[in-house]
Enzyme design. Structure first.
Site, mmCIF file in Angstrom:
data_model
loop_
_atom_site.group_PDB
_atom_site.id
_atom_site.type_symbol
_atom_site.label_atom_id
_atom_site.label_comp_id
_atom_site.label_asym_id
_atom_site.label_seq_id
_atom_site.Cartn_x
_atom_site.Cartn_y
_atom_site.Cartn_z
ATOM 1 N N GLY A 190 0.781 -1.223 0.000
ATOM 2 C CA GLY A 190 0.000 0.000 0.000
ATOM 3 C C GLY A 190 0.814 1.275 0.000
ATOM 4 N N GLY A 191 2.102 1.212 -0.291
ATOM 5 C CA GLY A 191 2.921 2.410 -0.325
ATOM 6 C C GLY A 191 2.594 3.300 -1.502
ATOM 7 N N ASN A 221 2.430 -8.906 -0.796
ATOM 8 C CA ASN A 221 3.244 -8.026 0.033
ATOM 9 C C ASN A 221 2.349 -7.047 0.785
ATOM 10 O OD1 ASN A 221 4.876 -5.137 0.061
ATOM 11 N ND2 ASN A 221 6.173 -6.876 0.569
ATOM 12 N N ARG A 252 7.557 4.309 -9.375
ATOM 13 C CA ARG A 252 6.600 4.570 -8.301
ATOM 14 C C ARG A 252 6.314 6.055 -8.135
ATOM 15 N NH1 ARG A 252 7.758 1.133 -3.005
ATOM 16 N NH2 ARG A 252 6.289 2.714 -2.269
ATOM 17 N N HIS A 262 11.388 -4.661 3.979
ATOM 18 C CA HIS A 262 9.958 -4.829 3.734
ATOM 19 C C HIS A 262 9.643 -5.380 2.347
ATOM 20 C CE1 HIS A 262 5.849 -4.152 4.935
ATOM 21 N NE2 HIS A 262 5.601 -3.308 3.948
#
Length: 288
Positions: free
Chosen positions: A39-40, A107, A192, A265
């Site tokens: 959810g980044g 993830n 991103r 992560h």
């Protein structure tokens, strides 16, 4: 696969699912395997799994899904319990694609969706591989970092102030997602960052109400999961130390844990070949 391939995602395809539209990248043939990303800011199915999915695609039919409110998928305002909403819509996507049962490789945010889906729709899930997810709001040994709000706080910082920037994206990834800050690939940062500028994503991040739905703690649901579940965790995960997934593995009847060294992560990006080897070993042991 080099980083330039990651920076230039495939065109992908779209599918309608119970009133919403999903975008996904499909590759390979074989057993259906659904990849759900974190959810980044700026995360997509491709950004999170583009380096490792081609390895799985050697003998699996892989679907790298942009979860709702991310990437090229629809960005509806979610009302009511958020994980129930995502689980139901993901099942509708499976129906649209003709997938009766699938293995899930997930993830963070996507892993919580898959865990809830496995609890509520057990007949649709063969197995789960979960990395860096937070389905419950408590830990076994100590309070969760920043009260379990580290991800939301980081998103607020990223979109706050002067707004998104390439450097802020790199700083976020280096601080929270990668074990070696010097190894963060510039191509993935750019991918991103550019996605995070999507006007609809920016509007969701800055909304004063709660467009993502009501947060759910899945403590009461994990014991209902029938599917074999591997928690594949980074030793230095910045959000949840390995004692947390050990607790989760004990809450699930057929849960297990593998902790990877020298990753944080996003181990599937930092050590894609090792991640694949561990994950596919688990899957092959179950299904042959």
């Amino acid at each position: 696969m080099d980083l330039m391939d990651i920076q230039t995602p495939p065109q992908g395809a779209y599918a309608q699912a119970d009133g919403v539209e999903y975008h996904f990248v499909e590759m390979g043939e074989g057993s259906p395997t659904i990849f759900l990303h974190g959810g980044g800011p700026g995360c997509t199915g491709w950004s999170d799994f583009g380096q490792v999915a081609p390895l799985f695609a050697a003998d699996r039919r892989c679907f790298l899904v942009d979860i709702l409110q991310y990437g090229r998928s629809a960005k509806p305002v979610i009302k009511g319990p958020m994980w129930d909403y995502h689980a139901a819509k993901t099942v509708a996507l499976m129906d649209s694609l003709g997938i009766e049962r699938a293995d899930f490789v997930c993830n963070s945010w996507g892993g919580t969706i898959a865990l809830n889906l496995a609890a509520k729709y057990p007949e649709r899930v063969r197995s789960l591989i979960i990395t860096g997810s937070m389905p419950v709001f408590h830990g076994p040994l100590a309070p969760l970092p920043e009260g379990g709000r580290r991800g939301r706080n980081a998103r607020d910082v990223y979109y706050g102030g002067d707004g998104p920037s390439w450097q802020k994206m790199r700083d976020l990834m280096a601080r929270l997602e990668w074990y070696d800050p010097e190894a963060v690939p510039e191509g993935t940062v750019t991918l991103r960052y550019e996605q995070s500028l999507d006007p609809e994503e920016t509007a969701l991040a800055g909304a004063s109400d709660n467009p993502r739905g009501d947060w759910q703690d899945l403590s009461a649901d994990l014991g209902r999961i029938e599917a074999p579940t591997l928690f594949l965790w980074g030793m230095y995960d910045a959000f949840l130390t390995p004692d947390y997934p050990l607790m989760l593995a004990r809450m699930i009847p057929n849960g297990s844990l593998h902790v990877m060294s020298q990753v944080s992560h996003h181990p599937q990006e930092e050590r894609p070949h090792d991640y694949y080897t561990i994950a596919t070993g688990f899957l092959n042991q179950l299904h042959g």
